[in-house]
Write a protein that holds these residues in place. Sequence first.
Motif, PDB file in Angstrom:
ATOM      1  N   GLY A 171       0.787  -1.222   0.000  1.00 19.65           N
ATOM      2  CA  GLY A 171       0.000   0.000   0.000  1.00 19.65           C
ATOM      3  C   GLY A 171       0.822   1.276   0.000  1.00 19.65           C
ATOM      4  O   GLY A 171       0.279   2.367   0.161  1.00 19.65           O
ATOM      5  N   CYS A 172       2.135   1.149  -0.188  1.00 18.21           N
ATOM      6  CA  CYS A 172       3.002   2.333  -0.226  1.00 18.21           C
ATOM      7  C   CYS A 172       2.972   2.956  -1.621  1.00 18.21           C
ATOM      8  O   CYS A 172       3.083   2.259  -2.629  1.00 18.21           O
ATOM      9  CB  CYS A 172       4.436   1.962   0.133  1.00 18.21           C
ATOM     10  SG  CYS A 172       4.590   1.379   1.832  1.00 18.21           S
ATOM     11  N   MET A 173       2.811   4.266  -1.645  1.00 13.79           N
ATOM     12  CA  MET A 173       2.715   4.989  -2.899  1.00 13.79           C
ATOM     13  C   MET A 173       4.074   5.552  -3.300  1.00 13.79           C
ATOM     14  O   MET A 173       4.819   6.052  -2.471  1.00 13.79           O
ATOM     15  CB  MET A 173       1.722   6.156  -2.758  1.00 13.79           C
ATOM     16  CG  MET A 173       1.469   6.897  -4.054  1.00 13.79           C
ATOM     17  SD  MET A 173       0.408   8.368  -3.910  1.00 13.79           S
ATOM     18  CE  MET A 173      -0.801   7.919  -2.732  1.00 13.79           C
ATOM     19  N   ASP A 174       4.368   5.454  -4.601  1.00 15.00           N
ATOM     20  CA  ASP A 174       5.573   6.043  -5.168  1.00 15.00           C
ATOM     21  C   ASP A 174       5.129   6.959  -6.299  1.00 15.00           C
ATOM     22  O   ASP A 174       4.303   6.560  -7.128  1.00 15.00           O
ATOM     23  CB  ASP A 174       6.501   4.942  -5.696  1.00 15.00           C
ATOM     24  CG  ASP A 174       7.840   5.490  -6.148  1.00 15.00           C
ATOM     25  OD1 ASP A 174       8.325   6.474  -5.552  1.00 15.00           O
ATOM     26  OD2 ASP A 174       8.398   4.941  -7.111  1.00 15.00           O
ATOM     27  N   VAL A 175       5.625   8.177  -6.311  1.00 16.10           N
ATOM     28  CA  VAL A 175       5.226   9.161  -7.307  1.00 16.10           C
ATOM     29  C   VAL A 175       6.448   9.607  -8.086  1.00 16.10           C
ATOM     30  O   VAL A 175       7.458   9.992  -7.493  1.00 16.10           O
ATOM     31  CB  VAL A 175       4.556  10.393  -6.640  1.00 16.10           C
ATOM     32  CG1 VAL A 175       4.164  11.425  -7.677  1.00 16.10           C
ATOM     33  CG2 VAL A 175       3.347   9.965  -5.823  1.00 16.10           C
TER      34      VAL A 175
END
Length: 191
Positions: A171-175
């Motif tokens: 569930g970790c977001m990377d942008v």
Amino acid sequence: MIRVQKLMLVDNEHLYGPGKRLLLYLKGCTLRCEGCINPHLWPFEGGTMMEAKDIVDLCEKENVEGITVHGGEPLDQAEELLPLVQMVKKLHKTVILFTGYIKKELNHIQCKIWNHADIVVAGRFQMNKKNVHLQFRGSTNQRIYRHSGPYKNYKIQDGYTTTIITIDENGCMDVQGFLTEDVEKLVNIQE
């Protein structure tokens, strides 16, 4: 050995250049521009130490058009980076270099890397000149240099923005890309 934070296969011309590319985010930056979107890459500690040959082998295995070198500040690792760039060019693959330096600031080794690159995106990010609608650049003072070779007539496509958002199995977001107000709100929700 090169200190790498992340390697990614990408195919997003607006952010990283034409074709399928191996994107390298390198660790360490002495420039530390105010408003930088990658301040987590400033420290020279951490990341993974990689041999240039291992990166080249990955380029061949994945049949990429070339590499895109990002940071941090790639030219702060110039002595380690030059052999990689030379090996990639010997394979007739392309090199795109993102640097906060301008050419007159470079030493001899950094200049060799600049000259080997097919496209150089140069200049420090300036918060007061921020513009998320520029291809490859975050602020209007930054310049794009196209050298002779496959991209000498490459047409820059300003006028829109690109953001890549990935969410891993935890569930970790990377942008990656340019943070518009909407994307910043989304990132803040995640935090």
